[in-house]
Design a protein around this motif. Structure first.
Motif, mmCIF file in Angstrom:
data_model
loop_
_atom_site.group_PDB
_atom_site.id
_atom_site.type_symbol
_atom_site.label_atom_id
_atom_site.label_comp_id
_atom_site.label_asym_id
_atom_site.label_seq_id
_atom_site.Cartn_x
_atom_site.Cartn_y
_atom_site.Cartn_z
ATOM 1 N N LEU A 82 0.827 -1.203 0.000
ATOM 2 C CA LEU A 82 0.000 0.000 0.000
ATOM 3 C C LEU A 82 0.865 1.258 0.000
ATOM 4 O O LEU A 82 1.904 1.310 0.658
ATOM 5 N N GLY A 83 0.383 2.284 -0.700
ATOM 6 C CA GLY A 83 0.984 3.606 -0.588
ATOM 7 C C GLY A 83 2.302 3.762 -1.327
ATOM 8 O O GLY A 83 2.830 2.838 -1.936
ATOM 9 N N LEU A 84 2.825 4.969 -1.242
ATOM 10 C CA LEU A 84 4.091 5.332 -1.880
ATOM 11 C C LEU A 84 4.966 6.079 -0.896
ATOM 12 O O LEU A 84 4.468 6.692 0.049
ATOM 13 N N GLY A 85 6.270 6.035 -1.122
ATOM 14 C CA GLY A 85 7.178 6.794 -0.273
ATOM 15 C C GLY A 85 8.081 5.878 0.521
ATOM 16 O O GLY A 85 8.363 4.750 0.133
ATOM 17 N N VAL A 86 8.526 6.375 1.654
ATOM 18 C CA VAL A 86 9.450 5.651 2.525
ATOM 19 C C VAL A 86 8.719 5.260 3.808
ATOM 20 O O VAL A 86 8.000 6.076 4.385
ATOM 21 N N ASN A 87 8.910 4.022 4.237
ATOM 22 C CA ASN A 87 8.280 3.587 5.486
ATOM 23 C C ASN A 87 8.919 4.275 6.689
ATOM 24 O O ASN A 87 10.127 4.497 6.703
ATOM 25 N N PRO A 88 8.117 4.590 7.709
ATOM 26 C CA PRO A 88 6.656 4.453 7.792
ATOM 27 C C PRO A 88 5.934 5.454 6.868
ATOM 28 O O PRO A 88 6.324 6.616 6.788
ATOM 29 N N ILE A 89 4.916 4.971 6.182
ATOM 30 C CA ILE A 89 4.141 5.811 5.265
ATOM 31 C C ILE A 89 3.470 6.942 6.034
ATOM 32 O O ILE A 89 2.929 6.741 7.126
ATOM 33 N N ASP A 90 3.500 8.130 5.461
ATOM 34 C CA ASP A 90 2.889 9.304 6.085
ATOM 35 C C ASP A 90 1.379 9.108 6.223
ATOM 36 O O ASP A 90 0.708 8.650 5.292
ATOM 37 N N LEU A 91 0.854 9.466 7.364
ATOM 38 C CA LEU A 91 -0.588 9.323 7.610
ATOM 39 C C LEU A 91 -1.436 10.170 6.668
ATOM 40 O O LEU A 91 -2.648 9.934 6.550
ATOM 41 N N GLU A 92 -0.836 11.146 6.004
ATOM 42 C CA GLU A 92 -1.590 11.937 5.031
ATOM 43 C C GLU A 92 -2.121 11.066 3.895
ATOM 44 O O GLU A 92 -3.087 11.428 3.230
ATOM 45 N N GLN A 93 -1.504 9.917 3.679
ATOM 46 C CA GLN A 93 -1.967 9.010 2.620
ATOM 47 C C GLN A 93 -3.085 8.078 3.095
ATOM 48 O O GLN A 93 -3.586 7.271 2.312
ATOM 49 N N PHE A 94 -3.471 8.188 4.353
ATOM 50 C CA PHE A 94 -4.329 7.163 4.935
ATOM 51 C C PHE A 94 -5.625 6.950 4.167
ATOM 52 O O PHE A 94 -5.970 5.812 3.812
ATOM 53 N N GLU A 95 -6.388 7.991 3.932
ATOM 54 C CA GLU A 95 -7.703 7.811 3.317
ATOM 55 C C GLU A 95 -7.575 7.232 1.912
ATOM 56 O O GLU A 95 -8.370 6.370 1.513
ATOM 57 N N GLU A 96 -6.577 7.688 1.171
ATOM 58 C CA GLU A 96 -6.380 7.165 -0.181
ATOM 59 C C GLU A 96 -6.049 5.669 -0.150
ATOM 60 O O GLU A 96 -6.655 4.877 -0.883
ATOM 61 N N ILE A 97 -5.117 5.268 0.717
ATOM 62 C CA ILE A 97 -4.759 3.851 0.729
ATOM 63 C C ILE A 97 -5.865 3.008 1.356
ATOM 64 O O ILE A 97 -6.028 1.839 1.000
ATOM 65 N N TYR A 98 -6.658 3.617 2.248
ATOM 66 C CA TYR A 98 -7.801 2.877 2.783
ATOM 67 C C TYR A 98 -8.782 2.541 1.661
ATOM 68 O O TYR A 98 -9.250 1.398 1.545
ATOM 69 N N GLN A 99 -9.115 3.529 0.837
ATOM 70 C CA GLN A 99 -10.065 3.292 -0.249
ATOM 71 C C GLN A 99 -9.531 2.253 -1.224
ATOM 72 O O GLN A 99 -10.294 1.407 -1.729
ATOM 73 N N GLN A 100 -8.239 2.279 -1.492
ATOM 74 C CA GLN A 100 -7.640 1.281 -2.377
ATOM 75 C C GLN A 100 -7.706 -0.107 -1.734
ATOM 76 O O GLN A 100 -8.006 -1.098 -2.408
ATOM 77 N N ALA A 101 -7.434 -0.161 -0.443
ATOM 78 C CA ALA A 101 -7.462 -1.448 0.254
ATOM 79 C C ALA A 101 -8.855 -2.065 0.227
ATOM 80 O O ALA A 101 -9.002 -3.284 0.043
ATOM 81 N N VAL A 102 -9.885 -1.249 0.406
ATOM 82 C CA VAL A 102 -11.261 -1.769 0.378
ATOM 83 C C VAL A 102 -11.560 -2.427 -0.965
ATOM 84 O O VAL A 102 -12.155 -3.511 -1.025
ATOM 85 N N GLN A 103 -11.155 -1.793 -2.038
ATOM 86 C CA GLN A 103 -11.378 -2.376 -3.362
ATOM 87 C C GLN A 103 -10.645 -3.705 -3.514
ATOM 88 O O GLN A 103 -11.154 -4.649 -4.127
ATOM 89 N N ILE A 104 -9.464 -3.786 -2.943
ATOM 90 C CA ILE A 104 -8.702 -5.028 -2.979
ATOM 91 C C ILE A 104 -9.395 -6.116 -2.166
ATOM 92 O O ILE A 104 -9.540 -7.261 -2.617
ATOM 93 N N PHE A 105 -9.881 -5.758 -0.985
ATOM 94 C CA PHE A 105 -10.583 -6.735 -0.144
ATOM 95 C C PHE A 105 -11.810 -7.286 -0.874
ATOM 96 O O PHE A 105 -12.041 -8.498 -0.908
ATOM 97 N N LEU A 106 -12.596 -6.372 -1.420
ATOM 98 C CA LEU A 106 -13.842 -6.790 -2.056
ATOM 99 C C LEU A 106 -13.592 -7.639 -3.289
ATOM 100 O O LEU A 106 -14.343 -8.583 -3.561
ATOM 101 N N ALA A 107 -12.536 -7.332 -4.035
ATOM 102 C CA ALA A 107 -12.206 -8.150 -5.210
ATOM 103 C C ALA A 107 -11.876 -9.579 -4.798
ATOM 104 O O ALA A 107 -12.245 -10.539 -5.496
ATOM 105 N N ALA A 108 -11.212 -9.731 -3.666
ATOM 106 C CA ALA A 108 -10.859 -11.083 -3.189
ATOM 107 C C ALA A 108 -12.054 -11.826 -2.636
ATOM 108 O O ALA A 108 -12.036 -13.053 -2.546
ATOM 109 N N MET A 109 -13.101 -11.083 -2.243
ATOM 110 C CA MET A 109 -14.258 -11.713 -1.608
ATOM 111 C C MET A 109 -15.375 -12.039 -2.576
ATOM 112 O O MET A 109 -16.347 -12.711 -2.210
ATOM 113 N N GLU A 110 -15.268 -11.576 -3.787
ATOM 114 C CA GLU A 110 -16.350 -11.805 -4.750
ATOM 115 C C GLU A 110 -16.364 -13.243 -5.245
ATOM 116 O O GLU A 110 -15.343 -13.909 -5.276
#
Length: 389
Positions: free
Chosen positions: A361-389
């Protein structure tokens, strides 16, 4: 919200009264039948006190608050109606219990997991093992469907943002199930009827706490961490557990290759240990896969916006179909093979020949900046749902 069962009450009646599926309403002791005096837990509701004024009646209050009169009666069986008394008023919980967008220590996780399971008791909590420092490794289980999907986070200490992503997902899924809403255009109630989700939000609690809080007050592992970190108090580059073993290099899936070419002694990252599954955290993760026989595994990591989905040609054909959906919905790049072995996803595919995905998830250097949180959350949800279909 807890209520006392009256004579003649049934789960079916409570289901209609609170507009909830029967499967989400549980008795406090787990019994499937109810008798008068039992305590039943109604998820997603809370009680607000109301001071009774002269002339108040349950019927009048029901009309004023748009609350069914029998719901008020159910919550006020032992209340007096005279002036000055307090009545219990049920309210749907609309506010979030917590935000996943924060620095997630193991203590924070324990607190939020308790809040989540108290508010939504259809989420079950199980302690699957303990870390080197005896911190509990918890698994949260939601859903009753036949397909079993496992999601884990914070295998690596400085990738703790993944814990927040997973905890945010569980909270929003539970909220949507109670309110009969959608999660990314998918009916939440249908999802948990079809799927059982086994989530481990923090595989490496000792390591995460080391990154966020510094060395533990432990006579052995505090000094060891400082020594392995070259006496620097900056642990942001630390990926391993508190013993300096990289937990995602611990699984018997061509582990010997990693052993040969990776660090030969404990280190802040990449050391695969002296043998596979030497660490209690890795043992716990292997045990739950053997016990529950998941149908698919998603391992959350950072960073790079990539999805790794194959291992030595042992991945099933369906994995490619799933990963294409993940790519389309997120813009992430799917990579079938990588010159890397002994990871949890690798072992799951190697051992069970079922779909496994490592998500960066995300871009940059770990630890990933929390400013990316909402964007990577939305991406993660799509990934979860694709695996559950």
């Amino acid at each position: 919200m807890k209520v006392k069962v009256r004579n003649g009450d049934t789960i079916t009646y409570y289901s209609r009264l609170f507009s909830l599926p029967p499967s989400l309403i549980l008795s406090e002791d787990g019994k499937e039948t109810m008798i008068q005096g039992d305590t039943i837990i109604i998820p997603g509701y809370k009680i607000s006190p109301y001071q009774v004024k002269q002339g108040d009646t349950l019927i009048g209050l029901s009309e004023a608050l748009s609350v069914p009169v029998d719901m008020l009666h159910l919550l006020n069986q032992e209340k007096l109606s005279e002036n000055g008394a307090y009545w219990n008023i049920p309210q749907r919980m609309e506010d979030a219990l917590y935000s996943g967008k924060k620095e997630y220590t193991s203590e924070t996780l324990q607190k939020d997991a308790e809040s989540l399971t108290n508010a939504y008791p259809f989420i079950r909590k199980e302690v699957i093992g303990h870390s080197v420092l005896e911190k509990p490794i918890i698994m949260l289980i939601i859903g009753n469907g036949p397909k079993k999907v496992h999601i884990n986070a914070s295998f690596h200490a400085n990738e703790w943002i993944t814990t927040g992503v997973l905890m945010e997902f569980l909270q929003r899924l539970a909220q949507s199930a109670v309110s009969n809403g959608n999660l990314a255009e998918i009916k939440a109630r249908k999802l948990i009827e079809d799927i059982t989700i086994f989530a481990v939000p923090m595989v490496d609690p000792d390591g995460v706490d080391l990154v966020l809080k510094g060395p533990p007050a432990h006579p052995e592992f505090g000094p060891l961490a400082m020594s392995l970190n070259k006496n620097s108090s900056d642990f942001t580059g630390w990926k391993a557990n508190i013993r300096g073993v990289d937990l995602n290099n611990q699984f018997p899936a061509l582990w010997e290759i990693e052993k040969e070419r990776k660090p030969q002694q404990p280190s802040p990252r990449d050391y695969p240990g002296d043998e596979p599954l030497s660490e209690p955290e890795a043992k716990a993760m292997a045990l739950i896969a053997e016990t529950y026989r998941f149908d698919a595994v998603i391992a959350l990591h950072t960073q790079g916006q990539e999805i790794y989905w194959g291992f030595e040609g042992r991945e099933p054909t369906v994995s490619e179909e799933v990963v294409k959906k993940m790519e389309q919905r997120t813009g992430y790049r799917a990579l079938q093979y990588l010159d890397s072995y002994a990871g949890y996803k690798d072992w799951f595919i190697y051992h069970f020949q079922k779909p496994g995905f490592t998500i960066e998830l995300g871009l940059g250097v770990n630890p990933i900046d929390l400013e990316q949180f909402e964007e990577i959350y939305q991406q993660a949800v799509q990934i979860f749902l694709a695996a559950m279909e």
